[in-house]
Design a protein around this motif. Structure first.
Motif, PDB file in Angstrom:
ATOM      1  N   GLU A  65       0.729  -1.135  -0.111  1.00 26.11           N
ATOM      2  CA  GLU A  65      -0.142  -0.264  -0.070  1.00 26.11           C
ATOM      3  C   GLU A  65       0.885   1.242  -0.133  1.00 26.11           C
ATOM      4  N   LYS A  66       1.904   1.011   0.837  1.00 23.98           N
ATOM      5  CA  LYS A  66       2.911   2.381   0.672  1.00 23.98           C
ATOM      6  C   LYS A  66       3.301   2.733  -0.560  1.00 23.98           C
ATOM      7  N   LEU A  67       3.918   1.547  -1.367  1.00 22.62           N
ATOM      8  CA  LEU A  67       4.425   1.412  -2.797  1.00 22.62           C
ATOM      9  C   LEU A  67       3.011   2.195  -3.486  1.00 22.62           C
ATOM     10  N   HIS A  68       1.818   1.629  -3.552  1.00 20.78           N
ATOM     11  CA  HIS A  68       0.896   2.117  -4.214  1.00 20.78           C
ATOM     12  C   HIS A  68       0.530   3.680  -4.172  1.00 20.78           C
ATOM     13  N   VAL A  69       0.659   4.272  -3.027  1.00 21.41           N
ATOM     14  CA  VAL A  69       0.433   5.545  -2.480  1.00 21.41           C
ATOM     15  C   VAL A  69       1.835   6.385  -3.182  1.00 21.41           C
ATOM     16  N   TYR A  70       2.746   5.735  -3.093  1.00 18.37           N
ATOM     17  CA  TYR A  70       4.168   6.399  -3.630  1.00 18.37           C
ATOM     18  C   TYR A  70       4.122   6.484  -5.082  1.00 18.37           C
ATOM     19  N   ASN A  71       3.380   5.611  -5.997  1.00 16.63           N
ATOM     20  CA  ASN A  71       3.341   5.460  -7.440  1.00 16.63           C
ATOM     21  C   ASN A  71       2.337   6.302  -7.806  1.00 16.63           C
ATOM     22  N   ALA A  72       1.221   6.584  -6.817  1.00 12.62           N
ATOM     23  CA  ALA A  72       0.052   7.305  -7.412  1.00 12.62           C
ATOM     24  C   ALA A  72       0.341   8.992  -7.228  1.00 12.62           C
ATOM     25  N   LYS A  73       1.488   9.254  -6.429  1.00 15.12           N
ATOM     26  CA  LYS A  73       1.788  10.685  -6.406  1.00 15.12           C
ATOM     27  C   LYS A  73       2.829  10.933  -7.601  1.00 15.12           C
ATOM     28  N   GLY A  74       3.257   9.860  -8.427  1.00  8.76           N
ATOM     29  CA  GLY A  74       4.153  10.197  -9.592  1.00  8.76           C
ATOM     30  C   GLY A  74       5.428  10.294  -9.205  1.00  8.76           C
ATOM     31  N   ALA A  75       5.597   9.994  -7.912  1.00  9.50           N
ATOM     32  CA  ALA A  75       7.335  10.132  -7.295  1.00  9.50           C
ATOM     33  C   ALA A  75       8.160   9.185  -8.045  1.00  9.50           C
ATOM     34  N   ASN A  76       7.436   8.126  -8.408  1.00  9.74           N
ATOM     35  CA  ASN A  76       8.550   6.734  -8.521  1.00  9.74           C
ATOM     36  C   ASN A  76       9.553   7.181  -9.798  1.00  9.74           C
ATOM     37  N   LEU A  77      10.737   7.293  -9.620  1.00  9.18           N
ATOM     38  CA  LEU A  77      11.455   7.393 -10.958  1.00  9.18           C
ATOM     39  C   LEU A  77      11.875   6.434 -11.618  1.00  9.18           C
ATOM     40  N   CYS A  78      11.286   5.318 -11.415  1.00 12.37           N
ATOM     41  CA  CYS A  78      11.453   3.953 -12.421  1.00 12.37           C
ATOM     42  C   CYS A  78      10.115   4.267 -13.486  1.00 12.37           C
ATOM     43  N   GLY A  79       9.298   5.225 -13.141  1.00 11.10           N
ATOM     44  CA  GLY A  79       8.174   5.311 -14.018  1.00 11.10           C
ATOM     45  C   GLY A  79       7.018   4.480 -13.721  1.00 11.10           C
TER      46      GLY A  79
ATOM     47  N   VAL B 228       4.806  -2.854 -11.716  1.00 12.24           N
ATOM     48  CA  VAL B 228       5.397  -4.042 -11.353  1.00 12.24           C
ATOM     49  C   VAL B 228       6.033  -4.263 -10.005  1.00 12.24           C
ATOM     50  N   MET B 229       6.734  -3.326  -9.667  1.00 12.76           N
ATOM     51  CA  MET B 229       7.189  -3.360  -8.259  1.00 12.76           C
ATOM     52  C   MET B 229       6.231  -3.599  -7.226  1.00 12.76           C
ATOM     53  N   GLU B 230       5.022  -2.645  -7.278  1.00 13.48           N
ATOM     54  CA  GLU B 230       3.877  -2.710  -6.483  1.00 13.48           C
ATOM     55  C   GLU B 230       3.460  -4.102  -6.501  1.00 13.48           C
ATOM     56  N   LYS B 231       2.742  -4.604  -7.623  1.00 14.10           N
ATOM     57  CA  LYS B 231       2.251  -5.781  -7.896  1.00 14.10           C
ATOM     58  C   LYS B 231       3.085  -7.132  -7.065  1.00 14.10           C
ATOM     59  N   ALA B 232       4.584  -7.067  -7.274  1.00 17.30           N
ATOM     60  CA  ALA B 232       5.154  -8.092  -6.819  1.00 17.30           C
ATOM     61  C   ALA B 232       5.362  -8.013  -5.227  1.00 17.30           C
ATOM     62  N   ILE B 233       5.341  -6.901  -4.612  1.00 16.37           N
ATOM     63  CA  ILE B 233       5.621  -6.900  -3.065  1.00 16.37           C
ATOM     64  C   ILE B 233       4.134  -7.097  -2.402  1.00 16.37           C
ATOM     65  N   LYS B 234       2.886  -6.894  -3.239  1.00 17.68           N
ATOM     66  CA  LYS B 234       1.673  -7.015  -2.568  1.00 17.68           C
ATOM     67  C   LYS B 234       1.267  -8.554  -2.867  1.00 17.68           C
ATOM     68  N   MET B 235       1.974  -9.459  -3.821  1.00 14.92           N
ATOM     69  CA  MET B 235       1.830 -10.699  -4.019  1.00 14.92           C
ATOM     70  C   MET B 235       2.635 -11.502  -2.746  1.00 14.92           C
TER      71      MET B 235
END
Length: 285
Positions: free
Chosen positions: A72-86, A92-99
């Protein structure tokens, strides 16, 4: 039947059919089922991956307290557009850690090829399916590609951390995902093999050192590494870059490395991160 990736490629050429069909035909022969039944079984597994992803619960934590909420933390981070990975890599990072967290919290997942590496293939496949607007049939075909790679690794090396270290779990999952992704991008059988080779080479020697003997730390975050590794490895292959070492030789090297690893870093929690001062404190709680 096949016993190596080279076998699959050879049969694919001889029968003038794609990589995935060779794997499906072998499943039909081994289980004595029809084409339709084999395909339906794999479709069910892919749907189970989707269900596991959709059912992620950010409020649940594992019994040890070491896993839960990071997705969820990664989801929020991604939603902000802050993830430099794009966007794509971030998803992909988010779904991997959630699983991985879902597994630790005893939710239903698909061992792919193990429970500890359950986040790698679905993280890559679910995101790519959406990004490329691919039909489900194509995704099921890619699952057969991944399964064929995994079957060869299981026969010639190992999928278990207890015998081969984490290279056998996250490494194998990454190779399976990379090969499947190359297929989804229109790659040839040779490109599928190269993608798998790149991914597995990057994971050779990875220790299995779970803190407290639980599939949580560092296992969950390693799913992220395996998924991103699969993405980059497939892109190398699709760019026309070939692996200097054939994938079957990489698999053989993984077996030899696993045999040479001390037992302390093969799932026993007697070495590596599992014996760090912080790990000891965590297991004493």
């Amino acid at each position: 039947m096949y016993h190596s990736i080279a076998d699959i490629i050879r049969q694919s050429e001889e029968k003038s059919c794609p990589f995935w069909q060779i794997v499906l035909q072998a499943d039909m022969e081994e289980r004595g089922v029809s084409y339709e039944t084999s395909f339906a079984t794999m479709r069910h597994m892919y749907q189970a991956m989707k269900d596991a992803d959709a059912g992620y619960d950010p409020t649940i934590h594992s019994a040890s307290g070491m896993a839960g909420g990071a997705g969820e933390k990664l989801h929020v981070y991604n939603a902000k557009g802050a993830n430099l990975c794009g966007g794509l890599v971030g998803q992909v990072m988010e779904k991997a850690i959630k699983m991985g967290e879902s597994n630790a919290c005893m939710h239903r997942i698909v061992a792919a090829p193990t429970a500890g590496s359950c986040g790698v293939i679905p993280a890559v496949f679910l995101v790519v399916e959406e990004r490329l607007s691919l039909p489900e049939e194509k995704m099921v075909e890619a699952m057969f590609v991944s399964a064929g790679i995994g079957a060869v690794i299981a026969e010639n090396a190992s999928l278990a951390g207890a015998s081969g270290g984490c290279q056998a779990e996250i490494g194998s999952a990454s190779a399976m995902a990379a090969g499947g992704l190359a297929y989804l991008q229109g790659g040839s059988a040779e490109q599928i093999a190269d993608a798998a080779a790149f991914a597995l080479k990057n994971m050779l020697g990875l220790a299995c050192d779970p803190v407290g003997g639980l599939v949580e730390v560092p296992c969950i975050k390693r799913n992220v590494a395996g998924a991103v590794n699969a993405l980059t490895s497939a892109q190398l292959a699709m760019a026309g870059i070939t692996s200097a070492i054939p994938v079957d030789e990489v698999i053989d090297a993984m077996r030899r490395i696993g045999n040479e690893m001390p037992s302390a870093i093969k799932e026993t929690s007697l070495g590596g991160l599992a014996t760090s001062p912080t790990a000891v404190r965590l297991t004493e709680k």
